[in-house]
Scaffold this active site. Structure first.
Site, PDB file in Angstrom:
ATOM      1  N   LYS A   1       4.153   9.977   8.277  1.00  0.00           N
ATOM      2  CA  LYS A   1       3.826   9.651   9.665  1.00  0.00           C
ATOM      3  C   LYS A   1       4.888  10.096  10.681  1.00  0.00           C
ATOM      4  O   LYS A   1       4.761  11.126  11.307  1.00  0.00           O
ATOM      5  CB  LYS A   1       3.601   8.144   9.815  1.00  0.00           C
ATOM      6  CG  LYS A   1       2.518   7.563   8.890  1.00  0.00           C
ATOM      7  CD  LYS A   1       2.291   6.092   9.198  1.00  0.00           C
ATOM      8  CE  LYS A   1       1.581   5.337   8.110  1.00  0.00           C
ATOM      9  NZ  LYS A   1       0.160   5.210   8.250  1.00  0.00           N
TER      10      LYS A   1
ATOM     11  N   TYR B   1       0.865  -1.183   0.000  1.00  0.00           N
ATOM     12  CA  TYR B   1       0.000   0.000   0.000  1.00  0.00           C
ATOM     13  C   TYR B   1       0.899   1.230   0.000  1.00  0.00           C
ATOM     14  O   TYR B   1       1.831   1.331   0.795  1.00  0.00           O
ATOM     15  CB  TYR B   1      -0.865  -0.022   1.265  1.00  0.00           C
ATOM     16  CG  TYR B   1      -1.788   1.170   1.428  1.00  0.00           C
ATOM     17  CD1 TYR B   1      -2.891   1.342   0.603  1.00  0.00           C
ATOM     18  CD2 TYR B   1      -1.562   2.115   2.438  1.00  0.00           C
ATOM     19  CE1 TYR B   1      -3.755   2.429   0.780  1.00  0.00           C
ATOM     20  CE2 TYR B   1      -2.420   3.190   2.610  1.00  0.00           C
ATOM     21  CZ  TYR B   1      -3.513   3.343   1.775  1.00  0.00           C
ATOM     22  OH  TYR B   1      -4.364   4.410   1.947  1.00  0.00           O
TER      23      TYR B   1
ATOM     24  N   ASP C   1       9.551   3.124  -0.393  1.00  0.00           N
ATOM     25  CA  ASP C   1       8.516   3.797   0.395  1.00  0.00           C
ATOM     26  C   ASP C   1       8.753   3.472   1.871  1.00  0.00           C
ATOM     27  O   ASP C   1       8.403   2.397   2.357  1.00  0.00           O
ATOM     28  CB  ASP C   1       7.133   3.310  -0.073  1.00  0.00           C
ATOM     29  CG  ASP C   1       6.001   3.988   0.676  1.00  0.00           C
ATOM     30  OD1 ASP C   1       6.288   4.754   1.620  1.00  0.00           O
ATOM     31  OD2 ASP C   1       4.825   3.755   0.322  1.00  0.00           O
TER      32      ASP C   1
HETATM   33  N1  HOZ Z   1      -4.315   1.610   6.548  1.00  0.00           N
HETATM   34  C1  HOZ Z   1      -3.712   2.662   7.296  1.00  0.00           C
HETATM   35  C2  HOZ Z   1      -2.377   2.246   7.862  1.00  0.00           C
HETATM   36  N2  HOZ Z   1      -1.715   1.275   7.139  1.00  0.00           N
HETATM   37  C3  HOZ Z   1      -4.651   3.056   8.390  1.00  0.00           C
HETATM   38  C4  HOZ Z   1      -4.540   4.462   8.755  1.00  0.00           C
HETATM   39  C5  HOZ Z   1      -5.600   4.933   9.750  1.00  0.00           C
HETATM   40  O1  HOZ Z   1      -6.707   4.400   9.769  1.00  0.00           O
HETATM   41  O2  HOZ Z   1      -5.294   5.841  10.492  1.00  0.00           O
END
Ligand code: HOZ
Length: 433
Positions: free
Chosen positions: A267, A144, A239
């Site tokens: 993040k 992702y 990434d």
């Molecule tokens: N799929 C996101 C992390 N891999 C989730 C992010 C979120 O819900 O804050």
């Protein structure tokens, strides 16, 4: 454990927010529960609106490496807020931030700040396309890279959790430019590169997959990708939105001794505030506007609050290097405890871990790629998750997300988690073969 207030908030939220949440996995849909609405956090702990306390293994999906409401970071945010929250003009802090990132990640010679990991990856592939004059990208099944159109193809994470293979709304013409290879399988990459010779602009990868659960790279895999890129004039994008400053101070590139042409970050470099960045070789970065023609902009890019929080966290991590040995010690203790529990119970589930990222997969076969991750029994995961939550352990609410340990997790928290893990694994539905 009462969850009345969370339940009431969720009901109200669903009236005004699609699915009641601002990011799908948070809805607890795949585990069949009501999400807990969080009221506050400190160190390794979260408290929900009903007053329940949890040991947190989500850590805001990575950035809380130093623990929640860390004194230095909160102070930096407060000090910065007093001087203004956004100027839409350059600040000294942005320069300091760029300097520290370039220092800590040697493959980054220049860096551009954006507001999220999604913006970083979208900008990075535009840059790779412009630099090479080619349109296709290669990504990996289960990786992702945010919700940009080009990436929502076999995208892991929330899409996997909800069983959506590809999102509607992505133009077919664009989807055709995304080629998908298999993680830890160099032949699958070579086949695509030879079939689409001279059309591939970049290969983008999560060096340790976090969005399909934690899947480490097999020895030689990242180095092999580096060689394929070098041999074919392809831009190698690593990434590191999850792994950057997490699996080592210099990220996965330091851990696996491999260099990207472009690195994407997010993040953690915001210390919990919204931020992202992409950076890499000067020769490539220099074609970004205004020094070059590749357009990318943002009013809140380099936002002073986000820079203050991120700079404070990165300075803390680089000053206190022992943090990574402490993280490893605690993470190993947790891993050993869970393995011991499984041994006692005669269970052969798969525990993948790289530093302070880990996932317990409910399958007896090694998890090395998206296909093997999908073999996991998600019903067992849901039962396990529910039992852990009831015992005050807050795990990612999806089989296909990595869990994170912070420097605030000590022996007390790890021991409690191991005990809860034993109880949860012993439960009938989880242990049944
Ligand atoms: N799929 C996101 C992390 N891999 C989730 C992010 C979120 O819900 O804050």
């Amino acid at each position: 454990m009462t969850t009345k207030k969370s339940a009431a908030l969720f009901t109200k939220a669903k009236r005004f927010i699609p699915g009641g949440v601002n990011s799908p996995v948070r809805a607890f849909k795949s585990v069949g529960l009501t999400p807990r609405f969080i009221a506050r956090a400190k160190g390794a702990y979260l408290w929900d609106v009903d007053g329940n306390q949890y040991i947190d293994y989500v850590g805001s999906w990575g950035p809380m490496i130093a623990g929640h409401t860390h004194k230095e970071i909160i102070q930096a945010i407060q000090d910065s807020a007093k001087t203004g929250t956004s100027f839409g003009a350059p600040t000294e802090l942005e320069v300091k931030m760029a300097e520290i990132i370039c220092k800590l990640v040697p493959s980054i010679e220049m860096v551009r700040m954006v507001n999220s990991g999604t913006e970083a990856t979208m900008s990075a592939i535009r840059l790779a396309r412009a630099y090479t004059g080619r349109d296709k990208i290669i990504k990996f099944d289960g990786c992702y890279h945010g919700h940009g159109d080009s990436f929502l193809i076999k995208a892991g994470s929330g899409a996997e959790t909800l069983g959506i293979p590809d999102s509607p709304g992505v133009p077919k013409a664009l989807a055709n430019e995304t080629l998908t290879a298999q993680i830890n399988n160099l032949d699958s990459v070579r086949t695509l590169v030879s079939r689409f010779r001279s059309q591939v602009s970049c290969i983008i990868i999560e060096p340790v997959v976090g969005n399909m659960g934690c899947i480490p790279p097999q020895p030689g895999f990242l180095e092999g990708l580096r060689s394929i890129c070098d041999e074919n004039g392809i831009v190698f994008i690593i990434d590191e939105v999850m792994t950057g400053f997490r699996v080592a101070l210099g990220g996965a590139q330091q851990l696996y001794k491999v260099k990207a042409d472009i690195t994407t970050l997010g993040k953690i470099i915001g210390g919990g505030l919204p931020v992202g960045a992409y950076g890499g070789k000067k020769e490539i970065m220099q074609i970004v506007a205004p020094s070059g023609p590749v357009y990318q902009a943002g009013t809140l890019s380099g936002n002073p609050l986000a820079m203050a929080a991120g700079y404070s966290l990165l300075s803390h991590l680089s000053k206190k290097k022992t943090i990574y040995t402490t993280l490893e010690t605690m993470s190993r203790m947790l891993e050993d405890g869970i393995r011991e529990n499984m041994k006692k119970l005669g269970l052969g589930y798969q525990l993948n871990r790289v530093g302070s990222m880990f996932t317990l997969f409910f399958t007896e076969y090694p998890v090395r790629d998206a296909g093997s991750a999908r073999m996991s029994d998600t019903k067992k995961f849901a039962a396990y998750f529910s039992s852990m939550l009831e015992q005050g352990i807050y795990l990612p609410p999806s089989q296909f997300e990595a869990a994170f340990i912070s420097a605030a997790h000590g022996e007390k928290e790890i021991e409690k988690t191991i005990k809860a893990n034993y109880k949860a694994l012993r439960a009938k539905v989880v242990s049944r073969k």
